[in-house]
Design an enzyme around this catalytic site. Sequence first.
Site, PDB file in Angstrom:
ATOM      1  N   LYS A 108      -1.243 -11.585  10.151  1.00 56.45           N
ATOM      2  CA  LYS A 108      -0.249 -11.903  10.938  1.00 56.45           C
ATOM      3  C   LYS A 108      -0.141 -10.920  12.259  1.00 56.45           C
ATOM      4  O   LYS A 108       0.466 -11.290  13.325  1.00 56.45           O
ATOM      5  CB  LYS A 108       0.777 -12.556  10.604  1.00 56.45           C
ATOM      6  N   ARG A 138      12.036  -9.640   7.024  1.00 55.37           N
ATOM      7  CA  ARG A 138      11.882  -9.612   5.773  1.00 55.37           C
ATOM      8  C   ARG A 138      12.570  -9.697   4.792  1.00 55.37           C
ATOM      9  O   ARG A 138      12.148 -10.322   3.454  1.00 55.37           O
ATOM     10  CB  ARG A 138      10.770  -8.505   6.132  1.00 55.37           C
ATOM     11  N   ARG A 141      -9.490  -2.815   5.182  1.00 56.91           N
ATOM     12  CA  ARG A 141      -8.342  -2.799   6.935  1.00 56.91           C
ATOM     13  C   ARG A 141      -8.140  -0.910   7.659  1.00 56.91           C
ATOM     14  O   ARG A 141      -8.184  -0.515   6.725  1.00 56.91           O
ATOM     15  CB  ARG A 141      -7.302  -3.354   6.607  1.00 56.91           C
ATOM     16  N   ARG A 167      -4.563   3.180   5.580  1.00 60.35           N
ATOM     17  CA  ARG A 167      -3.339   3.728   5.961  1.00 60.35           C
ATOM     18  C   ARG A 167      -2.750   3.904   4.529  1.00 60.35           C
ATOM     19  O   ARG A 167      -3.360   2.950   3.932  1.00 60.35           O
ATOM     20  CB  ARG A 167      -2.676   2.178   6.096  1.00 60.35           C
ATOM     21  N   ARG A 224       2.900  -4.014  -2.096  1.00 61.89           N
ATOM     22  CA  ARG A 224       3.587  -4.642  -1.504  1.00 61.89           C
ATOM     23  C   ARG A 224       3.299  -6.189  -1.462  1.00 61.89           C
ATOM     24  O   ARG A 224       4.062  -7.630  -1.460  1.00 61.89           O
ATOM     25  CB  ARG A 224       3.058  -4.480  -0.188  1.00 61.89           C
TER      26      ARG A 224
HETATM   27  P1  AMP Z   1       3.679  -3.876   7.884  1.00 58.56           P
HETATM   28  O1  AMP Z   1       2.664  -2.962   9.112  1.00 58.56           O
HETATM   29  O2  AMP Z   1       4.845  -4.851   8.686  1.00 58.56           O
HETATM   30  O3  AMP Z   1       3.435  -4.310   6.931  1.00 58.56           O
HETATM   31  O4  AMP Z   1       4.564  -2.900   7.707  1.00 58.56           O
HETATM   32  C1  AMP Z   1       4.261  -1.975   6.854  1.00 58.56           C
HETATM   33  C2  AMP Z   1       5.494  -1.410   5.905  1.00 58.56           C
HETATM   34  O5  AMP Z   1       6.570  -0.800   7.195  1.00 58.56           O
HETATM   35  C3  AMP Z   1       6.099  -2.528   4.907  1.00 58.56           C
HETATM   36  O6  AMP Z   1       5.314  -2.644   3.814  1.00 58.56           O
HETATM   37  C4  AMP Z   1       8.131  -1.713   5.227  1.00 58.56           C
HETATM   38  O7  AMP Z   1       7.565  -0.587   3.905  1.00 58.56           O
HETATM   39  C5  AMP Z   1       7.903  -0.981   6.232  1.00 58.56           C
HETATM   40  N1  AMP Z   1       8.100  -2.844   7.010  1.00 58.56           N
HETATM   41  C6  AMP Z   1       8.528  -2.869   8.035  1.00 58.56           C
HETATM   42  N2  AMP Z   1       9.136  -3.883   8.601  1.00 58.56           N
HETATM   43  C7  AMP Z   1      10.170  -3.967   7.440  1.00 58.56           C
HETATM   44  C8  AMP Z   1      10.915  -4.874   7.482  1.00 58.56           C
HETATM   45  N3  AMP Z   1      11.750  -5.751   8.761  1.00 58.56           N
HETATM   46  N4  AMP Z   1      12.488  -4.635   6.401  1.00 58.56           N
HETATM   47  C9  AMP Z   1      11.971  -3.356   6.078  1.00 58.56           C
HETATM   48  N5  AMP Z   1      11.162  -2.797   5.682  1.00 58.56           N
HETATM   49  C10 AMP Z   1      10.095  -2.587   6.841  1.00 58.56           C
END
Ligand code: AMP
Length: 214
Positions: free
Chosen positions: A13, A88, A127, A160, A171
């Site tokens: 996404k 989320r 990734r 990462r 996750r």
């Molecule tokens: P992403 O890059 O979107 O996969 O986000 C990486 C990490 O950031 C997630 O696994 C969460 O720990 C945190 N995170 C990102 N967006 C949110 C959100 N809207 N609510 C809570 N945690 C978030």
Amino acid sequence: MKIIMLGAPGAGKGTQAEKLAEKYSIPHISTGDIFRANIKNGTELGKKAKTYMNVGALVPDDLVVDLVVDRFKDPDCANGYVLDGFPRTIPQAEALDAALMEIGETVDFAINVEVPDEKIINRMSGRRTCVGCGATYHIKYNPTKVEGICDNCGEKLILRDDDMPETVKNRLSVYHAQTQPLIDFYNKKDILAVVDGTKDMDDVFNAIVNILGE
Ligand code: AMP
């Protein structure tokens, strides 16, 4: 146009959000990127977020919502935005609705990029993320021109911490428990569309553009 990208971590996404932002000239707002930038800059928010992110947990809602709603006030958000990684949880979605209602607006589309868990695990291990600008690539499906070096900014790429296999499994279970209910939430509002995220990146993009309109 206000778009929400839904889907498991690693569904692609973020990549689609970036392309959509470019096509429709609206900003791509990724809460994950915002947190990573804060971690890199050593801010208080970054320190707090890191403890959750490193184990694959969600950052608490109260640390996320104000951050995003504040971002909407920036002038580049005047014609909308594509949200990636937010909301989320149901409380975040409700907070978003409430914030938009105050200014008489609503979300236009929620796009669910669907990919089965096995494929996600496979994808995440390949990734790579740029330490400089945060751009993401895949060693097989979306490689950089020069191995290990970002096409955008020339900085090096890393796996990462939160893309490590054990963290990915965490996750995914967090996703199923806390984020998947949003699919129903937006379906009930009649703004949900589903695309097959296992297809080629360009096919997924075209499918989304078909839904959103040229
Ligand atoms: P992403 O890059 O979107 O996969 O986000 C990486 C990490 O950031 C997630 O696994 C969460 O720990 C945190 N995170 C990102 N967006 C949110 C959100 N809207 N609510 C809570 N945690 C978030």
